[in-house]
Design an enzyme around this catalytic site. Structure first.
Site, PDB file in Angstrom:
ATOM      1  N   ARG A  60     -10.835  -5.786 -15.678  1.00 34.65           N
ATOM      2  CA  ARG A  60     -10.197  -6.996 -16.182  1.00 34.65           C
ATOM      3  C   ARG A  60      -8.830  -6.676 -16.785  1.00 34.65           C
ATOM      4  O   ARG A  60      -8.556  -5.557 -17.176  1.00 34.65           O
ATOM      5  CB  ARG A  60     -11.078  -7.659 -17.242  1.00 34.65           C
ATOM      6  CG  ARG A  60     -12.376  -8.251 -16.730  1.00 34.65           C
ATOM      7  CD  ARG A  60     -13.159  -8.920 -17.846  1.00 34.65           C
ATOM      8  NE  ARG A  60     -13.609  -7.962 -18.852  1.00 34.65           N
ATOM      9  CZ  ARG A  60     -13.060  -7.779 -20.026  1.00 34.65           C
ATOM     10  NH1 ARG A  60     -11.998  -8.490 -20.388  1.00 34.65           N
ATOM     11  NH2 ARG A  60     -13.537  -6.889 -20.876  1.00 34.65           N
ATOM     12  N   LYS A 200     -15.726 -14.213 -15.147  1.00 34.28           N
ATOM     13  CA  LYS A 200     -15.450 -14.259 -16.574  1.00 34.28           C
ATOM     14  C   LYS A 200     -14.639 -15.501 -16.954  1.00 34.28           C
ATOM     15  O   LYS A 200     -14.709 -15.958 -18.096  1.00 34.28           O
ATOM     16  CB  LYS A 200     -14.718 -12.990 -17.011  1.00 34.28           C
ATOM     17  CG  LYS A 200     -15.610 -11.747 -17.023  1.00 34.28           C
ATOM     18  CD  LYS A 200     -16.850 -11.929 -17.894  1.00 34.28           C
ATOM     19  CE  LYS A 200     -17.682 -10.662 -17.984  1.00 34.28           C
ATOM     20  NZ  LYS A 200     -18.970 -10.873 -18.689  1.00 34.28           N
ATOM     21  N   HIS A 219     -22.895 -13.604 -24.503  1.00 29.62           N
ATOM     22  CA  HIS A 219     -22.652 -12.481 -23.603  1.00 29.62           C
ATOM     23  C   HIS A 219     -23.866 -11.565 -23.722  1.00 29.62           C
ATOM     24  O   HIS A 219     -23.893 -10.642 -24.521  1.00 29.62           O
ATOM     25  CB  HIS A 219     -21.370 -11.753 -24.011  1.00 29.62           C
ATOM     26  CG  HIS A 219     -20.926 -10.719 -23.035  1.00 29.62           C
ATOM     27  ND1 HIS A 219     -20.194  -9.616 -23.392  1.00 29.62           N
ATOM     28  CD2 HIS A 219     -21.125 -10.619 -21.697  1.00 29.62           C
ATOM     29  CE1 HIS A 219     -19.942  -8.884 -22.327  1.00 29.62           C
ATOM     30  NE2 HIS A 219     -20.499  -9.472 -21.286  1.00 29.62           N
ATOM     31  N   LYS A 243     -26.848  -3.633 -20.816  1.00 32.39           N
ATOM     32  CA  LYS A 243     -27.470  -4.945 -20.661  1.00 32.39           C
ATOM     33  C   LYS A 243     -28.208  -5.072 -19.337  1.00 32.39           C
ATOM     34  O   LYS A 243     -29.354  -5.496 -19.286  1.00 32.39           O
ATOM     35  CB  LYS A 243     -26.418  -6.057 -20.752  1.00 32.39           C
ATOM     36  CG  LYS A 243     -25.757  -6.230 -22.096  1.00 32.39           C
ATOM     37  CD  LYS A 243     -25.023  -7.552 -22.204  1.00 32.39           C
ATOM     38  CE  LYS A 243     -24.156  -7.886 -21.021  1.00 32.39           C
ATOM     39  NZ  LYS A 243     -23.102  -6.898 -20.754  1.00 32.39           N
ATOM     40  N   THR A 244     -27.531  -4.713 -18.249  1.00 35.76           N
ATOM     41  CA  THR A 244     -28.129  -4.869 -16.921  1.00 35.76           C
ATOM     42  C   THR A 244     -29.325  -3.945 -16.754  1.00 35.76           C
ATOM     43  O   THR A 244     -30.401  -4.350 -16.318  1.00 35.76           O
ATOM     44  CB  THR A 244     -27.085  -4.593 -15.831  1.00 35.76           C
ATOM     45  OG1 THR A 244     -26.022  -5.538 -15.952  1.00 35.76           O
ATOM     46  CG2 THR A 244     -27.699  -4.714 -14.445  1.00 35.76           C
ATOM     47  N   ARG A 324     -18.850  -1.051  -9.015  1.00 37.73           N
ATOM     48  CA  ARG A 324     -19.780  -2.163  -9.220  1.00 37.73           C
ATOM     49  C   ARG A 324     -20.469  -2.573  -7.925  1.00 37.73           C
ATOM     50  O   ARG A 324     -19.952  -2.341  -6.831  1.00 37.73           O
ATOM     51  CB  ARG A 324     -19.024  -3.386  -9.750  1.00 37.73           C
ATOM     52  CG  ARG A 324     -18.339  -3.199 -11.085  1.00 37.73           C
ATOM     53  CD  ARG A 324     -19.216  -3.623 -12.213  1.00 37.73           C
ATOM     54  NE  ARG A 324     -18.567  -3.546 -13.513  1.00 37.73           N
ATOM     55  CZ  ARG A 324     -19.086  -4.043 -14.623  1.00 37.73           C
ATOM     56  NH1 ARG A 324     -20.257  -4.649 -14.592  1.00 37.73           N
ATOM     57  NH2 ARG A 324     -18.449  -3.934 -15.773  1.00 37.73           N
TER      58      ARG A 324
END
Length: 532
Positions: A60, A200, A219, A243-244, A324
């Protein structure tokens, strides 16, 4: 008769987007892959995955993100965190981008942001790249074919990676720009092929819209017990905190891996897919995520591969550490069919502590939970933003400051109200370093993290013996089955306890300095929690 794949009254020309060579509306995955290959946008990988490279921008670009400063949003935006753009500059940028699109093919996807029909957002995404259409089709939620015939987009995103902004003309910082005009319900993205900017931007929109409905946008990832939506857990955390990985627990049902809303009826996923990091992805520790990298339609982003065999190299970060894979939720066998859950019983705040100070898990009082939520301490990990090549300690309020258009107290108050109303148990989990800081210590063993989380979620951890942490005042378990006792006391993992004490004092001071900005806006109980 074939159902139209676009509302005939809502074509691009009806939105003032004229002169494109051809608009491809709501193509399905095979057609998008076919178009992307024909246009030379990438390669077909093993199993039918699409291998894409984003070029210069592999993460980003938060410094190039702007919110248009109009009278109706002036008092609602956290301007210290959101760079303003004038309406005149935005209008100029919009006109120039529309001119740029004339004579080009574009790919249009009409999608939902949000699994709860009562609160979802209807979004149209217009892209230059076919594979961006494939990506956002995974990451947002796909309407049924019959719904497309009447789909009426509330917000539109126009993404032109080949358009270079002019800072002097368009009121931005560089040739790259992400501009949100909340009044015109329009988002413009230029000069970046990093697909994450698309998703996002929708998250930022929902973070702006939902608080006025009393819904807490988060988030976070989320899961619930098998066949038990009432046993819901949410996992707050920035990219790289786990998180994932941690929410994709085969013993629980996955609701989603990144963005959710919390209404009075429960949790709902904003997205229809996952966007998982692949660097050093372990097929034994994370078999289902690993399998998606060779699944038909998955988007594999910025991974190095053998040009002859197409075999992916999961250890090569020469392009970026932010490699990713994007895939739909149904690629995960235990994913929820509805992407809905009950109100959370457990709230997990994930942090990646590069200082090596925090314990692997701690129990928080509601006031301490608010303190750590507003603090949002973690470490930016390599690749998640332009220029980040090694972990950098940071405070990202609400574990998502780059995506928060409103002041943090808005989200903090919402979370405080939800915890008070529903009585969720709160935990702080450190997936960062142990035995020393970054460069000396090592990452927290994932098996230990999983064991601690399992004990927290099944309720057995509540019965453990706890000690009070001298630095932050929260409670830390003394012993947990399956976890080495030494891990639970970070000071013991350091070769020099005195060095740990110095590092801990430094981190406490950083917390205090950062938290000073919130003191005028919070109640006394949270202020006392800040003292430790």
């Amino acid at each position: 008769m074939t159902t139209p794949r676009v509302n005939p009254k809502k074509r691009l020309e009806d939105q003032g987007i004229d002169g494109v060579l051809q608009a491809h509306y709501n193509l399905l995955e095979p057609a998008l892959i076919e178009a992307a290959l024909k246009r030379g946008e990438g390669r077909l990988g093993l199993g039918g995955a699409f291998l894409a490279s984003t070029g210069t921008h592999t993460g980003r670009s938060p410094k190039d993100k702007f919110v248009v400063r109009t009278a109706d949003v002036e008092s609602k935006i956290w301007w210290e965190n959101n760079a303003p753009m004038t309406p005149e500059a935005f209008d100029c940028l919009h006109a120039d981008m529309l001119e740029h699109l004339k004579g080009q093919e574009v790919f249009v996807q009409d999608l939902y942001g949000g699994a709860d029909p009562e609160h979802r957002l209807d979004v149209r995404v217009v892209t230059e790249l076919a594979w961006h259409g494939l990506f956002i089709r995974h990451l947002l939620r796909r309407p049924a074919a019959e719904e497309l015939a009447t789909f009426d987009p509330e917000f539109t995103i126009i993404n032109c990676p080949s358009f270079k902004a002019d800072p002097a003309r368009h009121g931005c910082r560089s040739e790259t720009v992400i501009a949100l005009n909340l009044s015109r319900k329009l988002i413009l993205i230029a000069n970046t092929a990093y697909a994450g900017e698309n998703k996002k931007s929708v998250f930022t929109l929902l973070n702006y819209l939902l608080p006025e409905k009393g819904i807490m946008p988060m988030h976070c990832s989320a899961n619930h017990g098998l066949n038990d939506e009432a046993d819901t857990a949410v996992f707050f955390g920035l990219s790289g905190t786990g998180k994932t990985t941690l929410s994709a627990d085969p013993a629980r049902t996955l609701i989603g891996d990144d963005e959710h809303g919390w209404s009075d009826t429960g949790i709902f996923n904003f997205e229809g897919g996952c966007y998982a990091k692949t660097i050093n992805l372990d097929p034994e520790a994370e078999p289902e995520i690993y399998a998606t990298t060779s699944r038909f339609g998955s988007v594999v982003e910025n991974m190095v591969y053998n040009p002859d065999t197409l075999e992916l190299d999961f250890t090569d970060d020469s392009l970026t550490a932010n490699t990713r894979v994007a895939y739909p939720l149904d690629a995960i066998s235990n994913a929820s069919a509805t992407s809905l859950g009950g109100v959370p019983k457990n709230i997990i705040m994930l942090t990646c502590d590069a200082f090596g100070v925090l314990p692997p898990i701690a129990r928080l009082t509601p006031a301490q939970a608010m303190y750590h939520f507003l603090s949002g301490f973690t470490s930016k990990v390599a690749g998640t933003e332009q220029g980040v090549t090694e972990p950098q300690p940071t405070f990202s309020t609400c574990f998502g400051a780059p995506f928060m258009p409103r002041r943090p107290e808005v989200y903090g108050k919402l979370l405080q109200e939800k915890i008070a109303k529903f009585g969720a148990e709160c935990w702080l989990v450190n997936t960062g370093w142990t035995g020393g800081a970054y460069g000396t210590g090592s990452r927290m063993p994932i098996k230990a993290t999983r064991a601690l989380l399992s004990a927290a979620l099944d309720g057995s951890l509540r019965n453990a013996e706890f000690r009070r942490d001298p630095n932050f005042g929260f409670e830390v378990p003394v012993a947990v089955p399956g976890v080495a006792d030494i891990l639970l006391d970070p000071r013991r993992t350091w070769e020099e306890p005195a060095a740990y004490d110095l590092q801990a004092a430094k981190l406490v001071a950083m917390f205090a300095e950062n938290f000073a900005q919130y003191v005028p806006f919070i109640d006394d109980e949270i202020k006392r929690a800040a003292i430790g």
